[in-house]
Design a protein around this motif. Structure first.
Motif, PDB file in Angstrom:
ATOM      1  N   THR A  52      12.111   8.931  -1.365  1.00 39.97           N
ATOM      2  CA  THR A  52      12.294   7.677  -2.105  1.00 39.97           C
ATOM      3  C   THR A  52      13.586   6.991  -1.701  1.00 39.97           C
ATOM      4  O   THR A  52      13.630   5.764  -1.510  1.00 39.97           O
ATOM      5  CB  THR A  52      12.292   7.956  -3.613  1.00 39.97           C
TER       6      THR A  52
ATOM      7  N   GLN B  11      10.760  14.789  -2.438  1.00 35.59           N
ATOM      8  CA  GLN B  11      10.263  13.527  -2.972  1.00 35.59           C
ATOM      9  C   GLN B  11      11.405  12.554  -3.253  1.00 35.59           C
ATOM     10  O   GLN B  11      11.306  11.361  -2.941  1.00 35.59           O
ATOM     11  CB  GLN B  11       9.459  13.796  -4.248  1.00 35.59           C
TER      12      GLN B  11
ATOM     13  N   GLN C   3       6.781   2.702  -5.867  1.00 35.86           N
ATOM     14  CA  GLN C   3       8.092   2.982  -5.280  1.00 35.86           C
ATOM     15  C   GLN C   3       8.454   1.955  -4.217  1.00 35.86           C
ATOM     16  O   GLN C   3       9.584   1.463  -4.165  1.00 35.86           O
ATOM     17  CB  GLN C   3       8.098   4.382  -4.677  1.00 35.86           C
TER      18      GLN C   3
ATOM     19  N   THR D 153       0.838  -1.198   0.000  1.00 36.35           N
ATOM     20  CA  THR D 153       0.000   0.000   0.000  1.00 36.35           C
ATOM     21  C   THR D 153       0.873   1.247   0.000  1.00 36.35           C
ATOM     22  O   THR D 153       1.932   1.288   0.623  1.00 36.35           O
ATOM     23  CB  THR D 153      -0.896   0.017   1.244  1.00 36.35           C
ATOM     24  N   GLY D 154       0.451   2.253  -0.722  1.00 37.08           N
ATOM     25  CA  GLY D 154       1.195   3.499  -0.777  1.00 37.08           C
ATOM     26  C   GLY D 154       0.729   4.486   0.277  1.00 37.08           C
ATOM     27  O   GLY D 154      -0.225   4.244   1.033  1.00 37.08           O
ATOM     28  N   THR D 155       1.407   5.612   0.334  1.00 41.11           N
ATOM     29  CA  THR D 155       1.062   6.687   1.253  1.00 41.11           C
ATOM     30  C   THR D 155       1.019   7.993   0.473  1.00 41.11           C
ATOM     31  O   THR D 155       1.240   8.014  -0.742  1.00 41.11           O
ATOM     32  CB  THR D 155       2.098   6.794   2.397  1.00 41.11           C
ATOM     33  N   VAL D 156       0.755   9.078   1.176  1.00 40.02           N
ATOM     34  CA  VAL D 156       0.663  10.379   0.510  1.00 40.02           C
ATOM     35  C   VAL D 156       2.021  10.837  -0.001  1.00 40.02           C
ATOM     36  O   VAL D 156       2.098  11.691  -0.884  1.00 40.02           O
ATOM     37  CB  VAL D 156       0.075  11.428   1.471  1.00 40.02           C
ATOM     38  N   TRP D 157       3.114  10.293   0.542  1.00 44.07           N
ATOM     39  CA  TRP D 157       4.445  10.741   0.117  1.00 44.07           C
ATOM     40  C   TRP D 157       5.244   9.634  -0.548  1.00 44.07           C
ATOM     41  O   TRP D 157       6.378   9.845  -0.952  1.00 44.07           O
ATOM     42  CB  TRP D 157       5.235  11.275   1.324  1.00 44.07           C
ATOM     43  N   ALA D 158       4.670   8.433  -0.674  1.00 41.68           N
ATOM     44  CA  ALA D 158       5.343   7.325  -1.368  1.00 41.68           C
ATOM     45  C   ALA D 158       4.267   6.427  -1.972  1.00 41.68           C
ATOM     46  O   ALA D 158       3.448   5.864  -1.239  1.00 41.68           O
ATOM     47  CB  ALA D 158       6.216   6.531  -0.405  1.00 41.68           C
ATOM     48  N   ASP D 159       4.258   6.304  -3.295  1.00 44.30           N
ATOM     49  CA  ASP D 159       3.230   5.475  -3.913  1.00 44.30           C
ATOM     50  C   ASP D 159       3.618   4.005  -3.863  1.00 44.30           C
ATOM     51  O   ASP D 159       4.730   3.623  -3.495  1.00 44.30           O
ATOM     52  CB  ASP D 159       2.960   5.929  -5.350  1.00 44.30           C
ATOM     53  N   SER D 160       2.664   3.166  -4.242  1.00 49.15           N
ATOM     54  CA  SER D 160       2.842   1.720  -4.151  1.00 49.15           C
ATOM     55  C   SER D 160       3.983   1.227  -5.028  1.00 49.15           C
ATOM     56  O   SER D 160       4.734   0.320  -4.646  1.00 49.15           O
ATOM     57  CB  SER D 160       1.539   1.019  -4.527  1.00 49.15           C
TER      58      SER D 160
END
Length: 205
Positions: free
Chosen positions: A188, A184, A77, A68-75
């Protein structure tokens, strides 16, 4: 006469000890083992065999779900960071219908940590003045006052879990944390380092 009487009593006591013992030891025979005992193996009586991590060569996402992703890291990544860490340990992802050796899941979550810092604000005290005689230097006491401050910090926890694809049993899990601050690209890179730190102990020795 008294000596003879005492000797007679001792002799009678010895004769009584040499008589037959009325208590006889006996035991019942051991019952035969049940017929199913010959074909039954008690696994609890033996330690579990060490897990052979070398036989794990391929993996797939548990239930086909990406992290699952978050607001500052998508799935994507997070999935890439986990895939790269697994690849460095000889585990290759499967993209077809062949059965995998391992199922992998990854999770990101925010947690709060309490941090403490200690600040030393220098010395206190003094030197100079007059003593109790009215003249001459006076002496003071010196020291420092440490002050401990407690504050809250939000961190990102990355957790990776592995399961045996055949038995479904958990094989290995680990987690690591990192800061969620920065740009960002910095976030990452922080996720990649956290995943690598979590995977650093695989395979266990």
């Amino acid at each position: 006469m008294k000596n003879r009487s005492g000797l007679l009593v001792i002799c009678l006591g010895l004769a009584a000890c040499q008589g037959s013992n009325p208590y006889v030891a006996s035991s019942n025979p051991i019952p035969p083992a049940p017929p199913q005992a010959a074909n039954t193996f008690d696994h609890s009586a033996y330690p579990a065999a060490p897990r052979d991590y070398g036989r794990y060569r391929s993996w797939a996402w548990l239930n086909g779900h990406l992290p699952t992703g978050t607001v500052w890291a998508d799935s994507a990544q997070v999935a890439e960071a986990v895939s790269n860490a697994l690849d460095q340990r000889g585990l290759r992802p499967l993209h077809d219908n062949r059965p995998a050796d391992l199922f992998v899941s990854a999770d990101l979550r925010m947690e709060t940590r309490l941090r403490q810092v200690q600040d030393d604000y220098g010395a206190y005290g003094g030197y100079g003045g007059y003593n109790h005689y009215g003249h001459g230097p006076g002496y003071g006491m010196y020291g420092s006052v440490p002050i401990v401050r407690t504050y809250e910090e939000q961190v990102v926890v990355v957790q990776v879990e592995m399961f045996d694809a055949q038995s479904g049993q958990p094989v290995w899990s680990a987690s690591a944390e990192t800061s969620h601050r920065g740009t960002q690209s910095e976030q990452t890179d922080a996720i990649r380092k956290a995943v690598e730190k979590a995977m650093s102990a695989y395979p266990p020795s």
